[in-house]
Design an enzyme around this catalytic site. Sequence first.
Site, mmCIF file in Angstrom:
data_model
loop_
_atom_site.group_PDB
_atom_site.id
_atom_site.type_symbol
_atom_site.label_atom_id
_atom_site.label_comp_id
_atom_site.label_asym_id
_atom_site.label_seq_id
_atom_site.Cartn_x
_atom_site.Cartn_y
_atom_site.Cartn_z
ATOM 1 N N LYS A 194 -24.793 -22.515 -22.306
ATOM 2 C CA LYS A 194 -25.478 -21.451 -21.551
ATOM 3 C C LYS A 194 -25.747 -21.881 -20.116
ATOM 4 O O LYS A 194 -25.734 -21.042 -19.215
ATOM 5 C CB LYS A 194 -26.774 -21.030 -22.250
ATOM 6 C CG LYS A 194 -26.497 -20.179 -23.468
ATOM 7 C CD LYS A 194 -27.654 -19.236 -23.807
ATOM 8 C CE LYS A 194 -27.252 -18.292 -24.926
ATOM 9 N NZ LYS A 194 -28.386 -17.639 -25.572
ATOM 10 N N LYS A 216 -22.869 -11.534 -28.749
ATOM 11 C CA LYS A 216 -23.514 -10.365 -28.121
ATOM 12 C C LYS A 216 -23.285 -10.342 -26.623
ATOM 13 O O LYS A 216 -23.298 -9.309 -25.996
ATOM 14 C CB LYS A 216 -25.031 -10.411 -28.353
ATOM 15 C CG LYS A 216 -25.458 -10.183 -29.767
ATOM 16 C CD LYS A 216 -26.971 -9.981 -29.816
ATOM 17 C CE LYS A 216 -27.552 -10.376 -31.142
ATOM 18 N NZ LYS A 216 -28.195 -11.705 -31.153
ATOM 19 N N LYS A 248 -16.342 -17.450 -30.776
ATOM 20 C CA LYS A 248 -17.133 -16.700 -31.756
ATOM 21 C C LYS A 248 -17.449 -15.291 -31.219
ATOM 22 O O LYS A 248 -17.529 -15.094 -30.007
ATOM 23 C CB LYS A 248 -18.424 -17.455 -32.118
ATOM 24 C CG LYS A 248 -19.515 -17.377 -31.091
ATOM 25 C CD LYS A 248 -20.880 -17.786 -31.654
ATOM 26 C CE LYS A 248 -21.903 -17.687 -30.540
ATOM 27 N NZ LYS A 248 -23.268 -17.916 -30.892
HETATM 28 P P1 TYM Z 1 -28.639 -14.957 -32.639
HETATM 29 O O1 TYM Z 1 -29.509 -13.826 -32.239
HETATM 30 O O2 TYM Z 1 -27.605 -15.423 -31.671
HETATM 31 O O3 TYM Z 1 -27.869 -14.609 -33.993
HETATM 32 C C1 TYM Z 1 -28.547 -14.171 -35.177
HETATM 33 C C2 TYM Z 1 -27.861 -14.765 -36.401
HETATM 34 O O4 TYM Z 1 -26.474 -14.394 -36.438
HETATM 35 C C3 TYM Z 1 -25.650 -15.569 -36.559
HETATM 36 N N1 TYM Z 1 -24.402 -15.327 -35.805
HETATM 37 C C4 TYM Z 1 -23.186 -15.387 -36.353
HETATM 38 N N2 TYM Z 1 -22.752 -15.659 -37.590
HETATM 39 C C5 TYM Z 1 -21.424 -15.624 -37.823
HETATM 40 N N3 TYM Z 1 -20.501 -15.328 -36.854
HETATM 41 C C6 TYM Z 1 -20.891 -15.044 -35.583
HETATM 42 N N4 TYM Z 1 -19.981 -14.743 -34.655
HETATM 43 C C7 TYM Z 1 -22.288 -15.069 -35.280
HETATM 44 N N5 TYM Z 1 -23.010 -14.857 -34.151
HETATM 45 C C8 TYM Z 1 -24.301 -15.022 -34.492
HETATM 46 C C9 TYM Z 1 -26.479 -16.687 -35.928
HETATM 47 O O5 TYM Z 1 -26.085 -17.951 -36.400
HETATM 48 C C10 TYM Z 1 -27.874 -16.314 -36.380
HETATM 49 O O6 TYM Z 1 -28.113 -16.783 -37.692
HETATM 50 N N6 TYM Z 1 -31.620 -18.917 -31.943
HETATM 51 C C11 TYM Z 1 -31.268 -17.855 -32.868
HETATM 52 C C12 TYM Z 1 -32.437 -16.961 -33.209
HETATM 53 C C13 TYM Z 1 -33.616 -17.677 -33.760
HETATM 54 C C14 TYM Z 1 -33.758 -18.223 -35.059
HETATM 55 C C15 TYM Z 1 -35.069 -18.772 -35.109
HETATM 56 C C16 TYM Z 1 -32.909 -18.311 -36.160
HETATM 57 C C17 TYM Z 1 -34.790 -17.887 -33.096
HETATM 58 N N7 TYM Z 1 -35.674 -18.547 -33.905
HETATM 59 C C18 TYM Z 1 -35.552 -19.425 -36.255
HETATM 60 C C19 TYM Z 1 -33.400 -18.958 -37.317
HETATM 61 C C20 TYM Z 1 -34.694 -19.505 -37.340
HETATM 62 C C21 TYM Z 1 -30.189 -16.993 -32.229
HETATM 63 O O7 TYM Z 1 -30.021 -16.981 -31.048
HETATM 64 O O8 TYM Z 1 -29.536 -16.192 -33.123
#
Ligand code: TYM
Length: 333
Positions: free
Chosen positions: A116, A201, A198
Amino acid sequence: MEEISKKRIFSGIQPTNTPHLGNYLGALRNWKNMQEDYDCIYSIVDLHSITVRQEPAKLRRQIAESYALLLAIGIDPERSVVFVQGHNPAHAQLSWILSCFTQFGELSRMTQFKDKSQKHPENINAGLFTYPVLMAADILLYQADVVPVGIDQKQHVELARNIAQRFNNLYGDTFTVPEPYIVKAVQKIMSLSDPTKKMSKSDENPNSVVSLLDDRDTVLRKFKRAVTDSGSEVKAEEGKDGIVNLMSIYSAVTNKTFDEIENEFKGKGYGDFKTAVGEAVADTLTPVQNEFNRIIADKTYLEGCMKDGAEKAYKLSRRTLQKVNKKLGFINL
Ligand code: TYM
């Protein structure tokens, strides 16, 4: 009968854009299924999303939409705690405390920080750097046993484990040490326009990402355009990243194995396969979208759920915070 207490899970999703198919297959669908066997806490992590600049009106809308989508996919706000992170001030509070137990070197090694900061060289803010500490606070605040995530978040969950162990070693048993839970088959859904990246968003090419709110025609069009190799056989082989990604998606939404998929499309070309994947995904999304439209239109219900979720989250987290305060030598009133 003796009551067996369920293990607890915590997970979160950023409201930086509408959740996509990667989020759904890699994480959200599990969140729904895990309600059967676990005590579940799910959060729309708005505080995390401002490490990158957001447009306020858009962010506000996306928080509400992401929350409504969680309910629409079948997360039950009566059974699970569903809340917006910023509605519980304990996250920011524990995050500060944990940052004093996290090393600069550890945070410097986080791959998401490196990625990032390369992507946004004009805004490498301290929040981007300490983001994983806030994530550790999210998890540890609720004494979560298990954290369901996609593979991209594994390193962050491992850091949360290290922080918990470090604190426990210094002050005695305080935090549950969490385990990541990753479903192998869908741990990383790839972009439709570049299957080596991957699905994300923040991708600027809208054809790369299938949003959970895309209508049927858009879904079909995006899959038709999905980048594949120059071959024609639907087979999971080296060098066929695009086809393997489409097979993973098709397998996830139809429950068919790779062998069954290869047989189904024997002698047919990529075109037929892409259409079938698009149709199967659209069929999966239609009921979710119908439910979403119903929920998002009912503002009173949505706000009621948010309020209720925030209260339950606060209550649970207060116990941990008081324990931590006491161990550190702070005065609880
Ligand atoms: P975020 O918002 O990027 O994504 C949410 C969840 O979706 C999964 N994910 C994917 N899985 C498979 N293929 C993909 N292309 C893909 N893109 C995203 C992510 O692994 C995630 O599980 N930091 C985290 C949010 C967070 C969090 C937490 C998660 C904040 N606090 C505590 C677990 C526990 C994030 O940015 O996820």
